[in-house]
Design a protein around this motif. Structure first.
Motif, short mmCIF file in Angstrom:
data_model
loop_
_atom_site.label_atom_id
_atom_site.label_comp_id
_atom_site.label_asym_id
_atom_site.label_seq_id
_atom_site.Cartn_x
_atom_site.Cartn_y
_atom_site.Cartn_z
N TRP A 1 0.81 -1.22 0.00
CA TRP A 1 0.00 0.00 0.00
C TRP A 1 0.84 1.27 0.00
O TRP A 1 0.30 2.38 0.01
N LEU A 2 2.15 1.12 -0.02
CA LEU A 2 3.03 2.30 -0.05
C LEU A 2 2.93 2.99 -1.42
O LEU A 2 2.63 2.36 -2.42
N PRO A 3 3.22 4.29 -1.47
CA PRO A 3 3.17 5.00 -2.75
C PRO A 3 4.35 4.66 -3.65
O PRO A 3 5.40 4.20 -3.18
N THR A 4 4.17 4.89 -4.94
CA THR A 4 5.26 4.76 -5.90
C THR A 4 5.43 6.09 -6.63
O THR A 4 4.72 7.04 -6.37
N ASP A 5 6.35 6.12 -7.57
CA ASP A 5 6.56 7.32 -8.37
C ASP A 5 5.67 7.35 -9.61
O ASP A 5 5.82 8.24 -10.45
N CYS A 6 4.77 6.38 -9.75
CA CYS A 6 3.78 6.39 -10.82
C CYS A 6 2.51 7.05 -10.28
O CYS A 6 1.93 6.56 -9.29
N THR A 7 2.08 8.12 -10.89
CA THR A 7 0.95 8.91 -10.41
C THR A 7 -0.27 8.04 -10.13
O THR A 7 -0.75 7.31 -11.01
N GLY A 8 -0.77 8.10 -8.90
CA GLY A 8 -1.99 7.40 -8.53
C GLY A 8 -1.83 5.93 -8.20
O GLY A 8 -2.82 5.27 -7.87
N TRP A 9 -0.63 5.39 -8.28
CA TRP A 9 -0.43 3.96 -8.06
C TRP A 9 0.30 3.68 -6.76
O TRP A 9 1.34 4.29 -6.47
N ALA A 10 -0.24 2.73 -5.99
CA ALA A 10 0.47 2.14 -4.87
C ALA A 10 1.37 1.02 -5.40
O ALA A 10 1.31 0.66 -6.59
N VAL A 11 2.17 0.45 -4.52
CA VAL A 11 3.08 -0.63 -4.91
C VAL A 11 2.32 -1.77 -5.59
O VAL A 11 2.74 -2.29 -6.63
N ARG A 12 1.17 -2.16 -5.03
CA ARG A 12 0.43 -3.29 -5.60
C ARG A 12 -0.08 -2.98 -7.00
O ARG A 12 -0.14 -3.87 -7.86
#
Length: 228
Positions: A35-46
């Motif tokens: 559930w952590l954020p990523t550097d892709c806009t709007g996407w969590a890790v999953r």
């Protein structure tokens, strides 16, 4: 007979190193990490892991889709179709997130990604580099397809680990392919002393340009991001 340097830049080697480095990160993730954020806009890790699964599946299909036509894209020009901030990109983000949400247990998604990525690496290792394959409406040689796969995996490796400070970084082979791709899209080596990692983030719009960087790039600054 190939040298060690030639082997390290062989497209199948790039895919293997990029995918295995990425798998090492994904393998260590738990439910809370997903559930952590990523550097892709709007996407969590999953969400990003689901996208990586879809890309590995596409790779397997492409490697088994022979094409009779001449290539109309190579490892650099392939990316010209993937501009950011389009309606299609926004729809793709939403579709990906909805599909990823169907996995109530992240472990199932993780295992499916890991086995699919391993299958892609195995298929890449036996593919004839000069043969032609079809993917996403284009024809590429296997060598060029494999390079694009290594580049995407490496860029997304950086995306995946923004909230995972102790995670291992991308492979050297993957980062080398990323730099070569961006230099190819730019039409020259980037005139800045950027690390490969910073180049990847700046050239994809993840990191905004400073005024000094804009001045050094000149008119090319307005061409960034080179792809999304």
């Amino acid at each position: 007979m190939t040298t060690g340097s030639e082997e390290r830049t062989h497209p199948a080697h790039v895919v293997r190193d990029a995918y295995e480095a990425l798998a090492a990160v994904v393998r260590s993730l738990g439910e809370d990490d997903s559930w952590l954020p990523t550097d892709c806009t709007g996407w969590a890790v999953r969400d990003l892991v689901f996208h990586l699964l879809a890309d590995a599946q596409r790779a397997l299909v492409a490697l088994h889709t022979p094409a009779g036509d001449l290539p109309d894209r190579d490892a650099v020009t392939y990316w010209r179709d993937w501009t950011p901030d389009t309606d299609g990109a926004a729809q793709g983000r939403r579709w990906n997130r909805v599909c990823a949400a169907m996995f109530s247990d992240f472990g199932r998604l993780k295992d499916l990604y890991l086995e699919t990525a391993a299958a892609t690496v195995a298929a890449a290792s036996t593919a004839e580099p000069r043969s032609r394959v079809g993917t996403q409406g284009h024809v590429l040689t296997v060598a060029d397809l494999l390079t694009t796969l290594g580049v995407e995996a490496t860029v997304h490796h950086l995306d995946l680990t923004v909230a995972l400070p102790t995670a291992p970084g991308p492979s050297r082979a993957g980062l080398t392919a990323v730099r070569a791709t961006f230099d190819g899209l730019l039409g020259r080596p980037v005139p800045l002393d950027w690390s490969d990692e910073h180049y990847a983030r700046a050239a994809t719009g993840r990191t905004p340009l400073t005024e000094r960087e804009r001045h050094a790039l000149g008119s090319d600054a307005d061409r960034l991001p080179l792809f999304g």
